[in-house]
Design a protein around this motif. Structure first.
Motif, short mmCIF file in Angstrom:
data_model
loop_
_atom_site.label_atom_id
_atom_site.label_comp_id
_atom_site.label_asym_id
_atom_site.label_seq_id
_atom_site.Cartn_x
_atom_site.Cartn_y
_atom_site.Cartn_z
N GLU A 1 37.73 47.77 43.46
CA GLU A 1 37.70 47.57 42.01
C GLU A 1 37.63 48.91 41.29
OE1 GLU A 1 34.37 45.14 41.14
OE2 GLU A 1 35.23 43.31 42.01
N ASN A 2 36.77 49.79 41.77
CA ASN A 2 36.57 51.08 41.12
C ASN A 2 37.84 51.93 41.19
OD1 ASN A 2 34.66 52.99 39.84
ND2 ASN A 2 35.02 54.20 41.69
N LEU B 1 47.53 35.45 44.95
CA LEU B 1 47.59 35.63 43.50
C LEU B 1 46.19 35.70 42.91
CD1 LEU B 1 50.55 34.53 44.15
CD2 LEU B 1 50.55 33.75 41.78
N ASP B 2 45.25 34.93 43.48
CA ASP B 2 43.87 34.96 43.00
C ASP B 2 43.26 36.35 43.17
OD1 ASP B 2 44.06 32.28 42.38
OD2 ASP B 2 43.12 31.60 44.23
N ILE B 3 43.56 37.01 44.29
CA ILE B 3 43.05 38.37 44.52
C ILE B 3 43.59 39.33 43.47
CG2 ILE B 3 43.22 40.37 46.06
CD1 ILE B 3 42.98 38.49 48.42
N LEU B 4 44.89 39.26 43.22
CA LEU B 4 45.49 40.14 42.23
C LEU B 4 44.99 39.82 40.82
CD1 LEU B 4 49.19 40.35 43.52
CD2 LEU B 4 47.36 42.03 43.81
N LYS C 1 43.08 42.32 38.37
CA LYS C 1 43.67 42.58 37.05
C LYS C 1 42.64 42.40 35.92
CE LYS C 1 47.31 40.68 34.02
NZ LYS C 1 46.57 39.69 33.21
N LYS C 2 41.71 41.47 36.11
CA LYS C 2 40.73 41.16 35.07
C LYS C 2 39.61 42.19 34.97
CE LYS C 2 41.45 36.17 35.28
NZ LYS C 2 40.88 34.86 35.72
N LYS C 3 39.50 43.05 35.98
CA LYS C 3 38.40 44.03 35.99
C LYS C 3 38.56 45.00 34.83
CE LYS C 3 36.54 42.18 39.52
NZ LYS C 3 35.29 41.41 39.37
N LYS C 4 37.45 45.23 34.15
CA LYS C 4 37.42 46.15 33.02
C LYS C 4 36.38 47.23 33.27
CE LYS C 4 40.27 43.50 30.67
NZ LYS C 4 41.65 43.92 30.39
N ALA C 5 36.68 48.42 32.80
CA ALA C 5 35.71 49.52 32.94
C ALA C 5 34.48 49.23 32.08
CB ALA C 5 36.37 50.82 32.49
#
Length: 282
Positions: free
Chosen positions: A7-8, A270-273, A277-281
């Motif tokens: 994620e990072n 697709l769930d992994i991607l 994709k939804k991760k925000k800083a």
């Protein structure tokens, strides 16, 4: 949950996406069939060689046996040796011409940001998808074109490591091609080494029996001997044993991301991607 390190790296634009034949095989052709994965591709190549009188009946039997023994690269090389250049180009065009990125994974990839995208596929689905679904184009090069474009490597790019089907001269499909264009290509090795220094790699569309994946791992291990950065392989749940996971983590620096495949269409990938994709800083 996804590993924090993945994620990072993604949030910091330090994640490289590798796309294998399993992603292309999600696409449906006009005749209703799917693009072949690596195993099916080699089978179709043998069939093409046989029906075009490039290989004889006895040779066909031997090649079929070799396919069952998973000697796919050797089989591909043997058939290519017997085909004329025009015949091989025609074979590639019959499979890949006018195929469209009609699976949901393509617009999803276009909505994400990876430091680079690298594929071992011959089709043009990724670059076509960026034309159709993205607000930006992606610079695209084969392994033969990277030398003249080194100055642009700071931007996001798509590297077609094994070439592109429209230009047969770029296509790498046999042992000799791998040796000449990948392992002995100092520019490709330098690019891979540079990416390895500060990026994690996420592999999708590959399996442990995929020769493309194993060749990639061998190459990565050679050029990153002192680099302990962890990379990630997305696979269907239950396809890899705990012992294999342990081996991959310890000796290949590969962590396995398992996903569900309840429908047979690998919806969990697709769930992994989507999750990434939804991760925000913060």
């Amino acid at each position: 949950m996804l590993p924090y390190s993945l994620e990072n790296d993604y949030l910091n634009k330090k994640c490289v996406l590798f796309i294998g034949a399993g992603i292309s095989s999600r696409v449906v052709r006009d005749d209703g069939t799917r693009l072949p994965g690596w195993y099916s591709f080699v089978n179709e190549l043998v069939e093409y060689g046989f029906t075009h009188n490039a290989i004889e009946v006895e040779t066909r039997r031997d090649l079929d046996k070799m396919i069952k023994e998973n000697k796919l690269i050797a089989v591909a090389q043997l058939v290519i040796d017997e085909l004329k250049e025009a015949e091989f180009q025609n074979f590639l065009s019959e499979i890949f011409y006018n195929v469209k990125p009609n699976d949901a994974i393509y617009p999803l990839i276009c909505q994400m940001y990876f430091r680079a995208i690298i594929t071992t596929n011959f089709d043009t689905l990724i670059e076509d998808a960026f034309q159709m679904f993205a607000s930006r184009k992606i610079k695209t090069w084969t392994q033969q074109e990277v030398r003249e474009n080194l100055a642009q490597m700071d931007e996001q790019f798509l590297l077609k490591l094994h070439g592109t089907y429209e230009r047969q001269g770029t296509v790498i499909l046999g042992l000799q091609g791998y040796l000449k264009n990948i392992y002995k290509n100092d520019i490709v090795s330098r690019i891979m080494e540079t990416l390895l220094i500060s990026n994690s790699f996420l592999f999708i569309g590959y399996g442990l029996n995929d020769p493309d994946f194993n060749n990639l791992l061998d190459h990565i291990n050679v050029i990153s001997e002192n680099n302990n950065r962890i990379h990630y392989l997305a696979v269907e749940r239950g396809k890899i044993s705990d012992v294999e996971k342990k081996y991959l983590k310890k000796h290949r620096n590969i962590a396995v991301l398992e996903y569900d495949n309840l429908t047979g269409f690998h919806e969990g990938l697709l769930d992994i991607l989507e999750e990434l994709k939804k991760k925000k800083a913060l």
